[in-house]
Motif scaffolding. Structure first.
Motif, mmCIF file in Angstrom:
data_model
loop_
_atom_site.group_PDB
_atom_site.id
_atom_site.type_symbol
_atom_site.label_atom_id
_atom_site.label_comp_id
_atom_site.label_asym_id
_atom_site.label_seq_id
_atom_site.Cartn_x
_atom_site.Cartn_y
_atom_site.Cartn_z
ATOM 1 N N SER A 54 -1.333 14.736 -5.211
ATOM 2 C CA SER A 54 -1.598 13.436 -5.824
ATOM 3 C C SER A 54 -2.621 12.687 -4.978
ATOM 4 O O SER A 54 -2.883 13.057 -3.827
ATOM 5 N N ALA A 55 -3.149 11.623 -5.560
ATOM 6 C CA ALA A 55 -4.140 10.822 -4.829
ATOM 7 C C ALA A 55 -3.525 10.235 -3.554
ATOM 8 O O ALA A 55 -4.184 10.194 -2.510
ATOM 9 N N TRP A 56 -2.278 9.804 -3.613
ATOM 10 C CA TRP A 56 -1.615 9.252 -2.430
ATOM 11 C C TRP A 56 -1.434 10.313 -1.358
ATOM 12 O O TRP A 56 -1.605 10.035 -0.171
ATOM 13 N N HIS A 57 -1.082 11.504 -1.787
ATOM 14 C CA HIS A 57 -0.927 12.595 -0.821
ATOM 15 C C HIS A 57 -2.265 12.923 -0.161
ATOM 16 O O HIS A 57 -2.329 13.165 1.046
ATOM 17 N N TRP A 58 -3.329 12.955 -0.973
ATOM 18 C CA TRP A 58 -4.651 13.231 -0.412
ATOM 19 C C TRP A 58 -5.066 12.134 0.570
ATOM 20 O O TRP A 58 -5.639 12.407 1.627
ATOM 21 N N LEU A 59 -4.772 10.896 0.185
ATOM 22 C CA LEU A 59 -5.097 9.776 1.074
ATOM 23 C C LEU A 59 -4.332 9.903 2.391
ATOM 24 O O LEU A 59 -4.899 9.718 3.480
ATOM 25 N N ALA A 60 -3.048 10.238 2.305
ATOM 26 C CA ALA A 60 -2.244 10.428 3.521
ATOM 27 C C ALA A 60 -2.760 11.615 4.330
ATOM 28 O O ALA A 60 -2.799 11.558 5.570
ATOM 29 N N TRP A 61 -3.171 12.678 3.664
ATOM 30 C CA TRP A 61 -3.672 13.865 4.370
ATOM 31 C C TRP A 61 -4.983 13.533 5.096
ATOM 32 O O TRP A 61 -5.146 13.868 6.270
ATOM 33 N N VAL A 62 -5.905 12.874 4.410
ATOM 34 C CA VAL A 62 -7.179 12.500 5.038
ATOM 35 C C VAL A 62 -6.930 11.534 6.202
ATOM 36 O O VAL A 62 -7.536 11.666 7.267
ATOM 37 N N GLY A 63 -6.015 10.580 6.004
ATOM 38 C CA GLY A 63 -5.658 9.676 7.091
ATOM 39 C C GLY A 63 -5.102 10.438 8.285
ATOM 40 O O GLY A 63 -5.431 10.144 9.438
ATOM 41 N N GLY A 64 -4.269 11.443 8.024
ATOM 42 C CA GLY A 64 -3.717 12.277 9.093
ATOM 43 C C GLY A 64 -4.801 13.038 9.829
ATOM 44 O O GLY A 64 -4.776 13.154 11.053
ATOM 45 N N VAL A 65 -5.769 13.559 9.072
ATOM 46 C CA VAL A 65 -6.887 14.282 9.685
ATOM 47 C C VAL A 65 -7.706 13.338 10.564
ATOM 48 O O VAL A 65 -8.081 13.686 11.689
ATOM 49 N N LEU A 66 -7.972 12.139 10.067
ATOM 50 C CA LEU A 66 -8.750 11.173 10.848
ATOM 51 C C LEU A 66 -8.007 10.749 12.120
ATOM 52 O O LEU A 66 -8.609 10.661 13.201
ATOM 53 N N LEU A 67 -6.709 10.500 11.992
ATOM 54 C CA LEU A 67 -5.919 10.165 13.185
ATOM 55 C C LEU A 67 -5.909 11.323 14.173
ATOM 56 O O LEU A 67 -6.033 11.122 15.385
ATOM 57 N N TYR A 68 -5.748 12.529 13.644
ATOM 58 C CA TYR A 68 -5.727 13.715 14.499
ATOM 59 C C TYR A 68 -7.055 13.865 15.241
ATOM 60 O O TYR A 68 -7.086 14.114 16.441
ATOM 61 N N ALA A 69 -8.160 13.670 14.529
ATOM 62 C CA ALA A 69 -9.481 13.764 15.155
ATOM 63 C C ALA A 69 -9.653 12.682 16.226
ATOM 64 O O ALA A 69 -10.206 12.939 17.309
ATOM 65 N N THR A 70 -9.159 11.487 15.938
ATOM 66 C CA THR A 70 -9.219 10.395 16.911
ATOM 67 C C THR A 70 -8.426 10.747 18.162
ATOM 68 O O THR A 70 -8.880 10.534 19.292
ATOM 69 N N GLN A 71 -7.240 11.317 17.954
ATOM 70 C CA GLN A 71 -6.419 11.698 19.094
ATOM 71 C C GLN A 71 -7.105 12.791 19.915
ATOM 72 O O GLN A 71 -7.117 12.734 21.137
ATOM 73 N N LEU A 72 -7.671 13.785 19.247
ATOM 74 C CA LEU A 72 -8.363 14.850 19.977
ATOM 75 C C LEU A 72 -9.521 14.297 20.800
ATOM 76 O O LEU A 72 -9.711 14.678 21.951
ATOM 77 N N ALA A 73 -10.290 13.396 20.205
ATOM 78 C CA ALA A 73 -11.406 12.795 20.935
ATOM 79 C C ALA A 73 -10.899 11.999 22.137
ATOM 80 O O ALA A 73 -11.463 12.076 23.231
ATOM 81 N N SER A 74 -9.835 11.273 21.925
ATOM 82 C CA SER A 74 -9.257 10.482 23.007
ATOM 83 C C SER A 74 -8.734 11.380 24.123
ATOM 84 O O SER A 74 -8.958 11.119 25.306
ATOM 85 N N TRP A 75 -8.049 12.463 23.757
ATOM 86 C CA TRP A 75 -7.527 13.384 24.768
ATOM 87 C C TRP A 75 -8.654 14.127 25.476
ATOM 88 O O TRP A 75 -8.564 14.400 26.668
ATOM 89 N N ALA A 76 -9.718 14.454 24.754
ATOM 90 C CA ALA A 76 -10.852 15.130 25.400
ATOM 91 C C ALA A 76 -11.466 14.222 26.452
ATOM 92 O O ALA A 76 -11.791 14.665 27.563
ATOM 93 N N ARG A 77 -11.581 12.956 26.144
ATOM 94 C CA ARG A 77 -12.123 11.995 27.108
ATOM 95 C C ARG A 77 -11.182 11.868 28.309
ATOM 96 O O ARG A 77 -11.609 11.881 29.452
ATOM 97 N N LEU A 78 -9.895 11.765 28.039
ATOM 98 C CA LEU A 78 -8.913 11.642 29.105
ATOM 99 C C LEU A 78 -8.883 12.895 29.972
ATOM 100 O O LEU A 78 -8.804 12.807 31.190
ATOM 101 N N SER A 79 -8.958 14.055 29.358
ATOM 102 C CA SER A 79 -8.844 15.295 30.126
ATOM 103 C C SER A 79 -10.000 15.445 31.104
ATOM 104 O O SER A 79 -9.832 15.981 32.191
ATOM 105 N N ARG A 80 -11.165 14.960 30.727
ATOM 106 C CA ARG A 80 -12.298 15.014 31.656
ATOM 107 C C ARG A 80 -12.043 14.127 32.859
ATOM 108 O O ARG A 80 -12.466 14.404 33.967
ATOM 109 N N GLN A 81 -11.326 13.015 32.649
ATOM 110 C CA GLN A 81 -11.083 12.075 33.735
ATOM 111 C C GLN A 81 -9.898 12.465 34.586
ATOM 112 O O GLN A 81 -9.944 12.385 35.800
ATOM 113 N N PHE A 82 -8.785 12.845 33.946
ATOM 114 C CA PHE A 82 -7.538 12.927 34.702
ATOM 115 C C PHE A 82 -6.815 14.258 34.637
ATOM 116 O O PHE A 82 -6.290 14.723 35.628
ATOM 117 N N LEU A 83 -6.706 14.842 33.477
ATOM 118 C CA LEU A 83 -5.740 15.911 33.286
ATOM 119 C C LEU A 83 -6.106 17.239 33.921
ATOM 120 O O LEU A 83 -5.250 17.981 34.361
#
Length: 185
Positions: free
Chosen positions: A154-183
């Motif tokens: 459904s359109a709502w499911h697609w919206l939730a899926w795309v939102g999940g992908v965007l959040l996931y990409a944001t988290q990966l970018a954030s962790w990549a930045r953090l890993s260079r600094q600290f991890l």
């Protein structure tokens, strides 16, 4: 002026530095507890959702919730990591030099240098922790996004899926930045 009265300012500085260290050490312990709690919540929430889906009590689209929960908890974990790193740097850069000078012994609070020079000298020593972290934080939301894709209908499911992908990409970018600094040091 007696030797005792000359030693009073040194004792006061040392006692103050040790009191500050003790307070910061307590805060580091609390951050570690918080990290373990967040990791446990992430695993428990994901396991509960998957269990409900496998028992066929809820539709498989419930997997769309996993990236939101996992990313929120992952970012909280990241906040704890950054704060702990800053506390460690403060102890090593501000408190340790004062104590080294006053005690006239460079071995004071030498753990950070010791661990970096021995235990964490190679990336292999941290591999088990890194692998466990990678499996829990980035793999779980990715697996849920991939597994739920065939039943997004459904359109709502697609919206939730795309939102999940965007959040996931944001988290990966954030962790990549953090890993260079600290991890991965």
């Amino acid at each position: 002026m007696s030797a005792e009265s000359r030693d009073e300012p040194v004792k006061l500085v040392v006692d103050t530095a040790l009191a500050e260290f003790s307070a910061l050490r307590h805060e580091l312990d609390e951050l570690g507890r918080g990290q373990r709690t967040v990791m446990s919540l992430n695993i428990t929430a994901t396991a509960a959702i998957v269990t409900f889906i496998l028992s066929q009590r809820v539709p498989p689209q419930l997997l769309l919730v996993v990236p939101y929960v996992s990313v929120a908890l992952g970012l909280l974990y990241q906040t704890y990591t950054i704060h702990a790193q800053h506390l460690g740097e403060y102890i090593n850069e501000r408190i340790r030099p004062v104590l080294v000078e006053k005690c006239q012994d460079d071995r004071v609070f030498g753990w950070e240098g010791y661990i970096r020079g021995t235990i964490y000298r190679t990336g292999w020593s941290q591999l088990p922790m890194k692998m466990a972290f990678i499996l829990v934080i980035p793999v779980i939301p990715l697996a849920s996004l991939v597994c739920v894709l065939p039943v997004v209908d459904s359109a709502w499911h697609w919206l939730a899926w795309v939102g999940g992908v965007l959040l996931y990409a944001t988290q990966l970018a954030s962790w990549a930045r953090l890993s260079r600094q600290f991890l991965w040091v």
